[in-house]
Design an enzyme around this catalytic site. Structure first.
Site, short mmCIF file in Angstrom:
data_model
loop_
_atom_site.label_atom_id
_atom_site.label_comp_id
_atom_site.label_asym_id
_atom_site.label_seq_id
_atom_site.Cartn_x
_atom_site.Cartn_y
_atom_site.Cartn_z
CB CYS A 186 9.98 76.07 49.15
SG CYS A 186 10.39 76.44 50.87
CD GLN A 200 8.92 79.92 54.42
OE1 GLN A 200 8.50 78.77 54.36
NE2 GLN A 200 9.96 80.35 53.71
NE ARG A 258 10.26 61.33 63.58
CZ ARG A 258 10.38 62.53 63.01
NH1 ARG A 258 9.56 62.88 62.04
NH2 ARG A 258 11.33 63.37 63.39
CD GLU A 277 8.28 50.40 64.01
OE1 GLU A 277 7.22 50.07 64.57
OE2 GLU A 277 8.77 49.79 63.04
CB SER A 290 8.75 70.27 55.52
OG SER A 290 9.18 71.58 55.83
CG HIS A 338 10.88 71.33 52.16
ND1 HIS A 338 11.20 71.49 50.83
CD2 HIS A 338 10.35 72.52 52.56
CE1 HIS A 338 10.88 72.71 50.44
NE2 HIS A 338 10.37 73.36 51.48
CB CYS A 351 3.60 77.47 50.00
SG CYS A 351 4.38 76.37 51.20
N GLY A 380 8.54 81.20 49.95
CA GLY A 380 8.76 82.41 50.71
C GLY A 380 8.51 83.66 49.89
#
EC number: 2.3.1.16
Length: 388
Positions: free
Chosen positions: A87, A153, A217, A219, A243, A344, A374, A376
């Protein structure tokens, strides 16, 4: 040793899986960011492209960085190399670019990242290898060192939630707040200076300008957040506190003093400190805590010296544990929302977060920013920068 400056920091708005960016080949999407970073400058001044990408398979295989260069307006003479630090891949690309210009080996380098999780789903390389009889990435020697361990993970995120006593209610509240911050930032046009406009497709396949992170989002409610089912039986995390799968590309233009003169640009940030560490690959996602402590010590700083933090929201438990252990101010964390709201895009997230951090610092008149992720395998990068 010289200084590494950032003169441009840009990203695409995130696209949901199968969403507005579904028609983009990842090399072409990354090329849009490269073209934006080049702008009106002489493309021949650019010396290298270092690009993060996690799933280097299918359309992202065979050195996606070089393929993005060949899809862009950069000349063939510009090389490219692809980086996988999970990541943190494009954050590591930034670290490599900064080290290169600091050493004086090169003066003008692009650090970037790309991930199309629509075109190359997250588990596709693993599944393809298993289907072909090629076996898992976990070698016999790894199995001997970690007998009976399943590297996950999801399990690591739950271990962190339990270790730091983070309740499901607290995790849900964090996830909801990420959505609120992302929605507020989008409504206030806070991302305008960092987003590269690209053309996407709506649900009816009509061409639309893609300028807003598709995962927000607007709402969202806390009750709805709390109602999402658990990822693991007996766990505390849900999709609403994790994520979002995302398509996207991002990049920063990194130069030294000579590069500033060549391009005739003023810097927007100075790279202050670079750190990367490895830790327990089983818990896996806890490394940002110690990495931050090490980075601050190396820089001669305290957490209170930092004006804004970007801690990737791979799972809500990661930044929440980081806040708790560092004694950091939650009001300074992911102020425009994090990956729970914005998405992500794996290999693109490092320079994506860096773009957001730099522009947020400048908008708020802040000086120092810290970014950590973070990764993997029990890894974490930390970058401390100074906005200029």
């Amino acid at each position: 040793m010289g200084t590494a400056y950032i003169v441009k920091a840009r990203r695409t708005a995130g696209g949901r899986k199968g969403g507005r960016l579904r028609d983009w080949h990842p090399a072409d999407l990354a090329a849009q960011v490269l073209n934006d970073l080049v702008g009106e400058h002489d493309p021949a001044l650019f010396e290298d492209v270092i690009m993060g990408c996690v799933n280097q398979f299918g359309q992202q295989s065979t050195n996606v960085a070089r393929n993005a260069v060949l899809a862009s307006k950069l000349p063939e003479s510009v090389p490219g190399t692809s980086v996988d630090r999970q990541c943190g891949s494009s954050q590591q690309a930034l670290h490599f670019a900064a080290a290169t210009v600091m050493s004086g080996v090169m003066d003008v380098v692009i650090a970037a990242g790309v991930e199309s999780m629509t075109r190359v789903p997250m588990a596709l390389p693993f599944k393809a290898a298993m289907d072909a009889g090629a076996g898992t990435y976990v070698s016999p020697a790894m199995q001997a060192r970690y007998p009976g361990i399943q590297f996950s993970q999801f399990a690591g995120a739950e271990m962190i939630a339990a270790k730091y006593d983070l309740s499901k209610d607290a995790l849900d509240e964090f996830g909801f707040e990420s959505q609120q911050r992302g929605a507020a930032a989008a409504k206030a046009n806070a991302f305008a200076n960092e987003i590269v406009p690209v053309t996407g497709l709506d649900a009816e396949n009509n061409a639309v300008e893609h300028l807003v992170d598709e995962g927000i989002r607007f709402e969202a409610t806390l009750d709805a957040t709390k109602s999402v089912k658990l990822l693991m039986d007996g766990g505390r995390l849900t999709a609403a506190t994790s994520s979002q799968i995302c398509d996207g590309a991002s990049g920063v233009l990194v130069v030294n003093e000579a590069g500033l003169k060549k391009l005739g640009l003023d810097p927007i940030a100075r790279v202050h400190s670079l750190t990367v560490i490895g830790e327990d690959p089983v818990v896996m996602l806890e490394a940002p805590i110690n990495a931050t402590k090490i980075a601050l010590k190396k820089a001669g700083m305290k957490i209170d010296d930092i004006d804004l933090y970007e801690v990737n929201e791979a799972f809500a438990s990661v930044p929440m544990a980081w806040l708790k252990e560092l004694g950091a101010d939650p009001a300074k964390l992911n102020v425009n929302g994090g990956a729970i709201a914005l998405g992500h895009p794996l290999g693109a997230s490092g320079t994506k977060l860096m773009s957001t951090l730099i522009h947020a610092l400048k908008a708020r008149g802040g000086k120092y920013g810290l970014q950590t992720m973070c990764e993997g395998g029990g890894l974490a990068n930390v970058t401390i920068l100074e906005a200029l």
